[in-house]
Write a protein that holds these residues in place. Structure first.
Motif, PDB file in Angstrom:
ATOM      1  N   VAL A 147      -0.358   1.620  -1.647  1.00  0.00           N
ATOM      2  CA  VAL A 147       0.574   1.544  -0.532  1.00  0.00           C
ATOM      3  C   VAL A 147       0.668   2.921   0.106  1.00  0.00           C
ATOM      4  CG1 VAL A 147       2.964   1.104   0.117  1.00  0.00           C
ATOM      5  CG2 VAL A 147       1.890  -0.279  -1.664  1.00  0.00           C
ATOM      6  N   GLU A 148       0.517   2.954   1.416  1.00  0.00           N
ATOM      7  CA  GLU A 148       0.713   4.200   2.147  1.00  0.00           C
ATOM      8  C   GLU A 148       1.986   4.101   2.955  1.00  0.00           C
ATOM      9  OE1 GLU A 148      -3.782   5.809   3.193  1.00  0.00           O
ATOM     10  OE2 GLU A 148      -2.371   5.309   4.779  1.00  0.00           O
ATOM     11  N   GLU A 149       2.780   5.161   2.927  1.00  0.00           N
ATOM     12  CA  GLU A 149       4.008   5.156   3.721  1.00  0.00           C
ATOM     13  C   GLU A 149       4.067   6.401   4.582  1.00  0.00           C
ATOM     14  OE1 GLU A 149       7.268   2.880   1.158  1.00  0.00           O
ATOM     15  OE2 GLU A 149       6.017   4.184  -0.049  1.00  0.00           O
ATOM     16  N   ARG A 150       4.268   6.203   5.866  1.00  0.00           N
ATOM     17  CA  ARG A 150       4.366   7.302   6.817  1.00  0.00           C
ATOM     18  C   ARG A 150       5.787   7.370   7.334  1.00  0.00           C
ATOM     19  NH1 ARG A 150      -0.611   8.952   8.782  1.00  0.00           N
ATOM     20  NH2 ARG A 150      -2.314   7.855   7.738  1.00  0.00           N
ATOM     21  N   VAL A 151       6.370   8.535   7.239  1.00  0.00           N
ATOM     22  CA  VAL A 151       7.793   8.690   7.550  1.00  0.00           C
ATOM     23  C   VAL A 151       7.970   9.669   8.704  1.00  0.00           C
ATOM     24  CG1 VAL A 151      10.040   9.376   6.658  1.00  0.00           C
ATOM     25  CG2 VAL A 151       8.373   8.285   5.136  1.00  0.00           C
ATOM     26  N   THR A 152       8.734   9.262   9.685  1.00  0.00           N
ATOM     27  CA  THR A 152       9.170  10.180  10.737  1.00  0.00           C
ATOM     28  C   THR A 152      10.648   9.911  11.016  1.00  0.00           C
ATOM     29  OG1 THR A 152       8.532   8.647  12.490  1.00  0.00           O
ATOM     30  CG2 THR A 152       6.911  10.299  11.866  1.00  0.00           C
ATOM     31  N   ASN A 204       9.620   4.910  -4.318  1.00  0.00           N
ATOM     32  CA  ASN A 204       8.270   4.333  -4.217  1.00  0.00           C
ATOM     33  C   ASN A 204       7.832   3.694  -5.533  1.00  0.00           C
ATOM     34  OD1 ASN A 204       7.693   6.741  -5.608  1.00  0.00           O
ATOM     35  ND2 ASN A 204       5.706   6.980  -4.613  1.00  0.00           N
ATOM     36  N   PHE A 240      10.063   9.729  -3.382  1.00  0.00           N
ATOM     37  CA  PHE A 240       8.650   9.530  -3.683  1.00  0.00           C
ATOM     38  C   PHE A 240       8.286  10.378  -4.894  1.00  0.00           C
ATOM     39  CE2 PHE A 240       9.104   8.725   0.825  1.00  0.00           C
ATOM     40  CZ  PHE A 240       8.447   7.517   0.961  1.00  0.00           C
ATOM     41  N   THR A 244       6.608  15.947  12.925  1.00  0.00           N
ATOM     42  CA  THR A 244       6.226  15.854  11.526  1.00  0.00           C
ATOM     43  C   THR A 244       6.079  14.406  11.114  1.00  0.00           C
ATOM     44  OG1 THR A 244       7.575  17.807  11.120  1.00  0.00           O
ATOM     45  CG2 THR A 244       6.786  16.613   9.199  1.00  0.00           C
ATOM     46  N   GLU A 245       5.045  14.147  10.387  1.00  0.00           N
ATOM     47  CA  GLU A 245       4.903  12.847   9.763  1.00  0.00           C
ATOM     48  C   GLU A 245       4.649  13.083   8.289  1.00  0.00           C
ATOM     49  OE1 GLU A 245       2.733   9.382  11.631  1.00  0.00           O
ATOM     50  OE2 GLU A 245       1.300   9.982  10.094  1.00  0.00           O
ATOM     51  N   LEU A 246       5.430  12.453   7.453  1.00  0.00           N
ATOM     52  CA  LEU A 246       5.231  12.561   6.018  1.00  0.00           C
ATOM     53  C   LEU A 246       4.406  11.363   5.580  1.00  0.00           C
ATOM     54  CD1 LEU A 246       8.909  13.425   5.043  1.00  0.00           C
ATOM     55  CD2 LEU A 246       7.041  15.004   5.544  1.00  0.00           C
ATOM     56  N   LEU A 247       3.388  11.627   4.797  1.00  0.00           N
ATOM     57  CA  LEU A 247       2.520  10.546   4.334  1.00  0.00           C
ATOM     58  C   LEU A 247       2.540  10.515   2.818  1.00  0.00           C
ATOM     59  CD1 LEU A 247       0.299   8.403   4.480  1.00  0.00           C
ATOM     60  CD2 LEU A 247      -1.363  10.241   4.744  1.00  0.00           C
ATOM     61  N   PHE A 248       2.925   9.372   2.271  1.00  0.00           N
ATOM     62  CA  PHE A 248       2.972   9.216   0.818  1.00  0.00           C
ATOM     63  C   PHE A 248       2.081   8.049   0.436  1.00  0.00           C
ATOM     64  CE2 PHE A 248       6.974  11.174   2.004  1.00  0.00           C
ATOM     65  CZ  PHE A 248       7.037  12.239   1.124  1.00  0.00           C
TER      66      PHE A 248
END
Lengths: 262, 262
Positions: free
Chosen positions: B199-204, B78, B255, A251-255
Motif C-alpha cells: 500500500v502506498e499513501e501520499r499525504v498533503t 499504517n 506510519f 510537500t508530499e509525504l509518501l509512505f
DNA sequence: GAGTGGTCTAGACCACTGT
DNA sequence: CAGTGGTCTAGACCACTCC
C-alpha cells in the motif's frame, strides 16, 4: 439571505474552477470588482480574503490578485530511512551525499544550502516521556534549515533531539561545525554503537504560526505539515526525536507499507 | 509602522501563549476590545480573524470568541493494512468488525455511523494513468462518510475507485446495500482472487474547500489532510485508489517503517 | 506618477445565543 | 430581551510595484 461577499466569492470561485480564469491570471482590481458587483471595496476584500484562505488566489500588495498555480512538490519518501541506513556503515567517500534529503529531492549537496545549530537543553515533560528519561535530562537540540539553492525559502524546518549521554562518547557529534555530517543521523548514531531498527512518523496539519509562515514564505491560508519522527534502536529504545515542519503546498509525504504474503 | 490589528493580535496571542487566557476562556467582546485598544470594531475584527486563521481562537456567532482547546485526535496507523489483510481470509464471523476504521479508532461497529454510496464512472485522465488503463474505462466509485455516533461531523470523507471489470466477477461487490462489508476492501478483493501486496499513501495538506469545511464541520483556518492510498496486488498492478479527506485538527497519521537488521 | 492592494474609521443594521 | 459576533458602507490614506 445571501451574503454579499459570499455571492462575490462564489462567482469568482466558479469562474476559476470553470477555467475562465487560468493559473497566473490577474483578477480585476478591487475597485473594479467593487464597481462591477456594486459593492463597497471592503466587501470585495472580504470575498478575496476568503478565496485567499481557500488557497485559490494569491493577493500581492501593489501588484494584484492572481489565480494561484499549483506548487511543485517535494516528495518525502519513507524509503529514505532504509536508504540512509544502508549507507550508514559505508566509507566516508561513499556517504558524501550527506543524509536523506538529497535522496528525497533528487538534488545533490551542491544544490542545497544547509544551516545547523546545536544547543544543549534540559528535557521538558513531553520529550522526557518520549525518551523514557527523567525530566531535566541533558538533551542535544539540533535545528536545521534546508534551502534549495535556487529558492530563498527553506523547504523544511527540523528540530532533532538526542540524549546527550548517548552520544557523548563521540565528541565530534556535539560540534555543529561538523554539519552537514556525511551519512546523516543514522551514521552519527552508528559511531556510538547505535543501530536504528525502526522509525515511527506521526503526521498532523495545522495553520502556521506567524514565524513559521515567515520562515517558509507561506502564502496566506497555506497550512504546515507537522511530522514527528521517532527512531528506535534494536532494543526498542528511543534514540532520536525529530520535529519536522513542512510547507503544506510544496510537500508530499509518501509512505509505502509492504504486506506479508499469503 | 506597526499595524493596529497586528498590535492587537500580538497582544492577545501573547496572553494566550502565556496562559493568561486558558483553553475555553472567552475573550472580551469586540466592542469591549475596541474600547480597550482605542480602535474601531472592524480593526479588532481583523485581529480576531487573524488569530482564528492561526487556530488560536474560535469565534462563535452570538456567543463570543473563545480560546480554542486542542481537539482529541483520531490516530490512523499504517499497521491497519496488515491487520486488515490478516483478517481478509477469515470466516465472516471473525471479520464482523468490518474494516480498518474500527482498528484505528478503537471503536466497535456500533459506535460508528457509516454511509456508503456507489456510482459507476468512466476513468478520467489521472485515475486512468494511475490504474494503467485507457481513459474512459468503467470504474466503480464508492464514497463513504464515517461518523462517530456521538458526534455529528464525520471524521473522514473517503472516495475509493476500483476497476469495474476486476470485481465484476462478484456481483455482490457492485451493490452498495452490502456495506459495511465485513472485512473491508481487502476481503472484497479477496473474493475476486486479488491479494494486496503493498500500500502506498501520499499525504498533503491544504485549506478545505467550502463544502469540505461544511461536511467535516471545520472551524475557520483548519486545514484538511489529503491522503491518496494506492493498493498494489502481488503482480504490482494497481487494484484500488482511495482519496481520503481528514480534518487536520482531529487526525494524526502514524506510519511505522521497519528497517532491515545489520 | 499611476495603479494596485492594505488599513482604518464611525456608525448602522442584521443574525444568533441565552436568559 | 440584552449582548454577542457578522456584515456592510463611503470614503480616506498608506504602502507597494512597476513604468
Amino acid at each position: 439571505m445571501p451574503k454579499a461577499y459570499e455571492v462575490i466569492a462564489d462567482d469568482l470561485r466558479r469562474s476559476i474552477r470553470a477555467g475562465e480564469r487560468g493559473p497566473g491570471d490577474r483578477l480585476p482590481s478591487e475597485t473594479d470588482l467593487a464597481r462591477y458587483y456594486r459593492r463597497s471595496v471592503p466587501t470585495v476584500q472580504n470575498a478575496l480574503r476568503l478565496l485567499s484562505a481557500e488557497g485559490l488566489v494569491d493577493r500581492r500588495h501593489g501588484r494584484g490578485t492572481f489565480v494561484r498555480r499549483p506548487r511543485t512538490v517535494a516528495v518525502r519518501d519513507n524509503g529514505r530511512h532504509q536508504w540512509e541506513k544502508d549507507r550508514a556503515r559505508k566509507a566516508p567517500a561513499e556517504r558524501a551525499g550527506t543524509g536523506a534529503t538529497e535522496h528525497d529531492t533528487g538534488l545533490c549537496q551542491r544544490d542545497l544550502v544547509f544551516h545547523a545549530q546545536y544547543r544543549e537543553v534540559s528535557a521538558p515533560r513531553d520529550l522526557a516521556d518520549a525518551f523514557g528519561v527523567p525530566v531535566g535530562t541533558a538533551l542535544l537540540e539540533r535545528t536545521y534549515r534546508t534551502h534549495c539553492a535556487t529558492e530563498s525559502a527553506p523547504f523544511s524546518l527540523v528540530t532533532s533531539y538526542l540524549v546527550r549521554d548517548l552520544i557523548a562518547a563521540n565528541p565530534a557529534l556535539l560540534d555543529e561545525t561538523n554539519e552537514p555530517w556525511p551519512g546523516g543521523t543514522q551514521n552519527q548514531l552508528y559511531t556510538v554503537g547505535v543501530e536504528v531498527a525502526r522509525v515511527e512518523e506521526r503526521v498532523t496539519a495545522r495553520p502556521p504560526a506567524p514565524e513559521e509562515a515567515r520562515e517558509l514564505d507561506l502564502p496566506a491560508g497555506t497550512p504546515v505539515l507537522l511530522l514527528r519522527k521517532t527512531s528506535y534502536d534494536i532494543n526498542d529504545r528511543v534514540v532520536d526525536i525529530s520535529d519536522v515542519t513542512l510547507p503544506g503546498d510544496r510537500t508530499e509525504l509518501l509512505f509505502t507499507t509492504p504486506l506479508e504474503r499469503w
